[in-house]
Write a protein that holds these residues in place. Structure first.
Motif, PDB file in Angstrom:
ATOM      1  N   THR A   1       0.841  -1.265   0.043  1.00 48.86           N
ATOM      2  CA  THR A   1       0.171   0.031   0.039  1.00 48.86           C
ATOM      3  C   THR A   1       0.793   1.229   0.023  1.00 48.86           C
ATOM      4  O   THR A   1       0.574   2.376  -0.655  1.00 48.86           O
ATOM      5  N   ILE A   2       1.842   1.064   0.932  1.00 41.27           N
ATOM      6  CA  ILE A   2       2.925   2.381   0.959  1.00 41.27           C
ATOM      7  C   ILE A   2       3.393   2.751  -0.423  1.00 41.27           C
ATOM      8  O   ILE A   2       3.375   3.859  -1.009  1.00 41.27           O
ATOM      9  N   VAL A   3       3.981   1.704  -1.208  1.00 35.10           N
ATOM     10  CA  VAL A   3       4.653   2.011  -2.362  1.00 35.10           C
ATOM     11  C   VAL A   3       3.548   2.317  -3.517  1.00 35.10           C
ATOM     12  O   VAL A   3       3.902   3.172  -4.294  1.00 35.10           O
ATOM     13  N   LEU A   4       2.403   1.597  -3.314  1.00 34.03           N
ATOM     14  CA  LEU A   4       1.514   1.953  -4.460  1.00 34.03           C
ATOM     15  C   LEU A   4       0.933   3.647  -4.075  1.00 34.03           C
ATOM     16  O   LEU A   4       0.942   4.343  -5.209  1.00 34.03           O
ATOM     17  N   ILE A   5       0.936   4.000  -3.035  1.00 33.13           N
ATOM     18  CA  ILE A   5       0.633   5.441  -2.820  1.00 33.13           C
ATOM     19  C   ILE A   5       1.648   6.423  -3.142  1.00 33.13           C
ATOM     20  O   ILE A   5       1.634   7.249  -3.922  1.00 33.13           O
ATOM     21  N   GLY A   6       3.009   6.061  -2.899  1.00 35.13           N
ATOM     22  CA  GLY A   6       3.829   6.705  -3.459  1.00 35.13           C
ATOM     23  C   GLY A   6       4.016   6.759  -5.003  1.00 35.13           C
ATOM     24  O   GLY A   6       4.312   7.806  -5.305  1.00 35.13           O
ATOM     25  N   VAL A   7       4.002   5.767  -5.679  1.00 37.02           N
ATOM     26  CA  VAL A   7       3.890   5.672  -7.168  1.00 37.02           C
ATOM     27  C   VAL A   7       2.655   6.636  -7.562  1.00 37.02           C
ATOM     28  O   VAL A   7       2.900   7.462  -8.497  1.00 37.02           O
ATOM     29  N   ALA A   8       1.551   6.668  -7.003  1.00 38.97           N
ATOM     30  CA  ALA A   8       0.457   7.243  -7.291  1.00 38.97           C
ATOM     31  C   ALA A   8       0.718   8.919  -7.055  1.00 38.97           C
ATOM     32  O   ALA A   8       0.498   9.766  -8.204  1.00 38.97           O
ATOM     33  N   VAL A   9       1.325   9.221  -6.025  1.00 41.85           N
ATOM     34  CA  VAL A   9       1.604  10.564  -5.838  1.00 41.85           C
ATOM     35  C   VAL A   9       2.640  11.146  -6.714  1.00 41.85           C
ATOM     36  O   VAL A   9       2.549  12.229  -7.484  1.00 41.85           O
ATOM     37  N   LEU A  10       3.797  10.348  -6.968  1.00 44.36           N
ATOM     38  CA  LEU A  10       4.526  10.614  -7.995  1.00 44.36           C
ATOM     39  C   LEU A  10       3.898  10.950  -9.285  1.00 44.36           C
ATOM     40  O   LEU A  10       4.235  12.015 -10.033  1.00 44.36           O
ATOM     41  N   LEU A  11       2.898  10.230  -9.891  1.00 39.86           N
ATOM     42  CA  LEU A  11       2.376  10.198 -11.124  1.00 39.86           C
ATOM     43  C   LEU A  11       1.620  11.444 -11.129  1.00 39.86           C
ATOM     44  O   LEU A  11       1.864  12.382 -12.157  1.00 39.86           O
ATOM     45  N   ILE A  12       0.923  11.918 -10.045  1.00 41.63           N
ATOM     46  CA  ILE A  12       0.188  13.140  -9.893  1.00 41.63           C
ATOM     47  C   ILE A  12       1.215  14.332 -10.056  1.00 41.63           C
ATOM     48  O   ILE A  12       0.786  15.286 -10.712  1.00 41.63           O
ATOM     49  N   LEU A  13       2.156  14.225  -9.311  1.00 38.32           N
ATOM     50  CA  LEU A  13       3.274  15.557  -9.331  1.00 38.32           C
ATOM     51  C   LEU A  13       3.534  15.648 -10.811  1.00 38.32           C
ATOM     52  O   LEU A  13       3.824  16.663 -11.303  1.00 38.32           O
ATOM     53  N   MET A  14       4.010  14.677 -11.459  1.00 43.06           N
ATOM     54  CA  MET A  14       4.456  14.558 -12.916  1.00 43.06           C
ATOM     55  C   MET A  14       3.370  15.195 -13.801  1.00 43.06           C
ATOM     56  O   MET A  14       3.827  15.941 -14.639  1.00 43.06           O
ATOM     57  N   ILE A  15       2.382  14.740 -13.646  1.00 45.02           N
ATOM     58  CA  ILE A  15       1.310  15.257 -14.588  1.00 45.02           C
ATOM     59  C   ILE A  15       1.062  16.979 -14.256  1.00 45.02           C
ATOM     60  O   ILE A  15       0.912  17.636 -15.037  1.00 45.02           O
ATOM     61  N   CYS A  16       0.950  17.188 -13.055  1.00 44.11           N
ATOM     62  CA  CYS A  16       1.050  18.666 -12.531  1.00 44.11           C
ATOM     63  C   CYS A  16       1.867  19.475 -13.026  1.00 44.11           C
ATOM     64  O   CYS A  16       1.685  20.482 -13.590  1.00 44.11           O
ATOM     65  N   ARG A  17       3.135  19.171 -12.871  1.00 42.05           N
ATOM     66  CA  ARG A  17       4.243  19.739 -13.326  1.00 42.05           C
ATOM     67  C   ARG A  17       4.398  19.827 -14.701  1.00 42.05           C
ATOM     68  O   ARG A  17       4.960  20.608 -15.567  1.00 42.05           O
ATOM     69  N   GLY A  18       4.052  18.934 -15.782  1.00 42.20           N
ATOM     70  CA  GLY A  18       3.821  18.790 -17.048  1.00 42.20           C
ATOM     71  C   GLY A  18       2.935  19.884 -17.372  1.00 42.20           C
ATOM     72  O   GLY A  18       3.269  20.612 -18.509  1.00 42.20           O
ATOM     73  N   ARG A  19       1.938  20.208 -16.800  1.00 38.80           N
ATOM     74  CA  ARG A  19       0.823  21.070 -17.299  1.00 38.80           C
ATOM     75  C   ARG A  19       1.204  22.622 -17.035  1.00 38.80           C
ATOM     76  O   ARG A  19       0.798  23.510 -17.730  1.00 38.80           O
ATOM     77  N   ASP A  20       2.153  22.568 -16.021  1.00 37.60           N
ATOM     78  CA  ASP A  20       2.439  23.883 -15.646  1.00 37.60           C
ATOM     79  C   ASP A  20       3.566  24.472 -16.698  1.00 37.60           C
ATOM     80  O   ASP A  20       3.694  25.562 -17.026  1.00 37.60           O
ATOM     81  N   ARG A  21       4.199  23.631 -17.350  1.00 36.77           N
ATOM     82  CA  ARG A  21       5.375  24.115 -18.165  1.00 36.77           C
ATOM     83  C   ARG A  21       4.599  24.732 -19.639  1.00 36.77           C
ATOM     84  O   ARG A  21       3.701  24.150 -20.034  1.00 36.77           O
TER      85      ARG A  21
END
Ligand SMILES: Nc1ncnc2c1ncn2[C@@H]1O[C@H](COP(=O)(O)OP(=O)(O)OP(=O)(O)O)[C@@H](O)[C@H]1O
Ligand SMILES: [Mg+2]
Lengths: 241, 271
Positions: free
Chosen positions: B251-271
């Motif tokens: 569960t810990i690892v999956l939450i980590g991966v999910a948060v990482l993906l969300i951050l990557m998407i948000c950052r991609g949108r900012d650019r």
């Protein structure tokens, strides 16, 4: 003792490949030495030997009067980092420059460390960029930060190996001006560069690599006009490339 | 749901497990940062798979498996150092060779485990129920040592991580610090294997650092953020898994991966 660096009868081989053959020269305090030679002539090798990064068996290198094999030399060094370093690395200019301190003080930077940081950033014209991530800066700005890192150790000798590779032409000019300015403030400079005319312009002594690993030292003011224009034209560089 | 949580946390082992998880979530990104920046993540894998072999050896010999894990994972980094000399420039090869040895040894040794065959399984994916007081003390002790050493040497570690050649010229003991870093990695991996699981620990070394790198404003800031991310992942993962009755480490690892993906998407949108 005016001589800051003495190289005597230095020969060097990488396993079986001879690179330097019986090279002798000396550099005095305040000199600006330009090292000139074609690709693979042995310029970077000579610099690594002076920095004490490579072991050698024959000859002698004395820096500040001490053998570089026995005592770690105190020098500032700038390599061709801009072209190779990982721009994703999350480090600020401040952090990078401070990492050049010779003996990191435990836990906290001292007031003296911070004073030097401010001074070095100012010298390279990067005061406003201290808190910027280094990977987000231009090649010229990055190289300025690396020069500041080389200066913060407080050494009176600065060695630069092709510091302008991978930097746009405008910045090259201002980086060369900066290096000359550092030299005028009393720091001995030793540098290599692919752009021979620019280097001949800035230097006051030249170490010219000939074929077969020999190198000769010439003072710029002793060169005749004909020799000078030969150098500018790059004829004495024995192009293999 | 609240009732379930209150009931679960009235158990002593749950409190201890949470405390241990919190401390491991400090050291994993602390060590993960230089490891990721030096592109040596493979060393974490090699150490964790060797730690498993150590667990198996411990179970066979009747030695505490966590001690076995620490021993084998330290031996693994020593092995990597030895192989590295043969393949200088290709440290991944050394890491993969040692990892293969670790996996092979685990597979062979686990055939000899007579009692508690589920134990090796609990070390693979981590377990919070099976942890003994001795193991908690050991994990805590090792973690505190890792925190102390990496704090004392943080300047050196930064300098060497950023530019080894320049660090050498500045007079830093590059070889010793590199070795120290490998040793700390081995200890971190072994200490975490009990609760987080040997197969999961690499993720805890890398994912919080990857997330922090996306928004970090400096090296120091990135390290702090990576610890915060690791804490968020592990504590929330712990609670979610308790309520939903899932495996905590996964569960810990999956939450980590999910948060990482969300951050990557948000950052991609900012650019
Ligand atoms: N690590 C090494 N092992 C073996 N040979 C090497 C090594 N490094 C350099 N050489 C060889 O030594 C010679 C001198 O190399 P060096 O890098 O000193 O040249 P250079 O003058 O700096 O060239 P460039 O202008 O391309 O930077 C070259 O022929 C090179 O192939
Ligand atoms: Mg070179």
């Amino acid at each position: 003792m005016k001589e800051i660096l003495i190289v005597k009868n230095l020969s060097f081989k990488y396993s079986d490949v001879p690179v330097l053959r019986d090279v002798s020269f000396s550099v005095e305090k305040g000199d600006f030495l330009g090292i000139i030679g074609s690709n693979g002539a042995g310029k970077s090798t000579l610099i690594k030997l002076i920095l004490g990064l490579l072991p050698y068996k024959s000859g002698e290198i004395l820096l500040h009067g001490a053998d570089v094999r026995t005592r770690k030399p105190n020098v500032g060094y700038v390599s061709q980092k801009v072209a190779s370093f990982n721009t994703g690395f999350p480090a600020t200019v401040r952090e990078v420059v401070l990492s050049g301190l010779k003996k990191p003080s435990l836990f906290r930077y001292t007031a003296e460390d911070m004073r030097r940081l401010g001074e070095c950033l100012e010298r390279v014209g990067m005061t406003e960029y201290g808190n910027k991530l280094i990977g987000r800066l231009s090649g010229g700005q990055q190289q300025r930060a690396f020069i500041a890192r080389a200066l913060i150790g407080g050494s009176d000798i600065l060695i630069l190996d092709e510091p302008t590779v991978g930097i746009d032409a405008m910045s090259v000019k201002s980086i060369m001006e900066l290096i000359s300015e550092i030299n005028r403030s009393g720091v001995t400079v030793i540098m290599t560069n692919h752009d021979t005319p620019t280097l001949v312009e800035a230097a006051d002594k030249l170490l010219i690599f000939c074929e077969h690993g020999n190198a000769e030292l010439v003072k710029k003011n002793e060169l005749s006009l004909a020799e000078m224009s030969e150098l500018y034209a790059g004829k004495r560089r024995h192009h293999h490339d | 749901m609240i009732d379930t949580l209150i009931e679960m946390f009235s158990y002593d082992f749950m409190q201890k497990a949470l405390l241990t998880l919190i401390i491991i979530s400090v050291i994993a990104p602390l060590i993960g940062m230089p490891i990721v920046m030096k592109r040596l993540s493979a060393i974490g894998d090699a150490a964790s798979h060797s730690a498993l072999a150590g667990v198996a050896a411990g179970l066979i010999l009747g030695v505490n498996p966590v001690l076995g894990a620490v021993t084998f994972s330290v031996l693994a980094v020593l092995g990597i150092e030895a192989f590295r000399k043969a393949f200088s420039k290709y440290s991944e090869i050394a890491a993969v060779v040692v990892m293969s040895a670790g996996i092979g040894l685990t597979a062979v040794l686990s055939g000899f485990i007579t009692s508690g065959a589920s134990s090796i399984n609990s070390f693979m994916f981590g377990s919070i129920v099976a942890v003994s007081d001795f193991e908690i003390m050991l994990t805590m002790g090792l973690s505190l040592a890792v925190i102390a050493v990496s704090w004392i040497f943080h300047r050196e570690i930064f300098a060497i991580t950023f530019d080894e050649e320049a660090a050498k010229i500045a007079g830093l003991p590059v070889k010793s610090i590199n070795f120290l870093l490998m040793l700390l990695t081995a200890i971190t991996v072994a200490a975490a294997s009990r609760i987080v699981g040997a197969l999961m620990i690499s993720s805890l070394l890398v994912i919080p650092v990857a997330a922090a790198m996306l928004i970090g404003k400096s090296y120091k800031n990135t390290v702090v953020l990576s610890v915060i991310f690791a804490e968020i992942f592990s504590v929330s993962g712990f609670f979610v898994s308790t309520v939903l009755n899932l495996r905590p480490s996964g569960t810990i690892v999956l939450i980590g991966v999910a948060v990482l993906l969300i951050l990557m998407i948000c950052r991609g949108r900012d650019r």
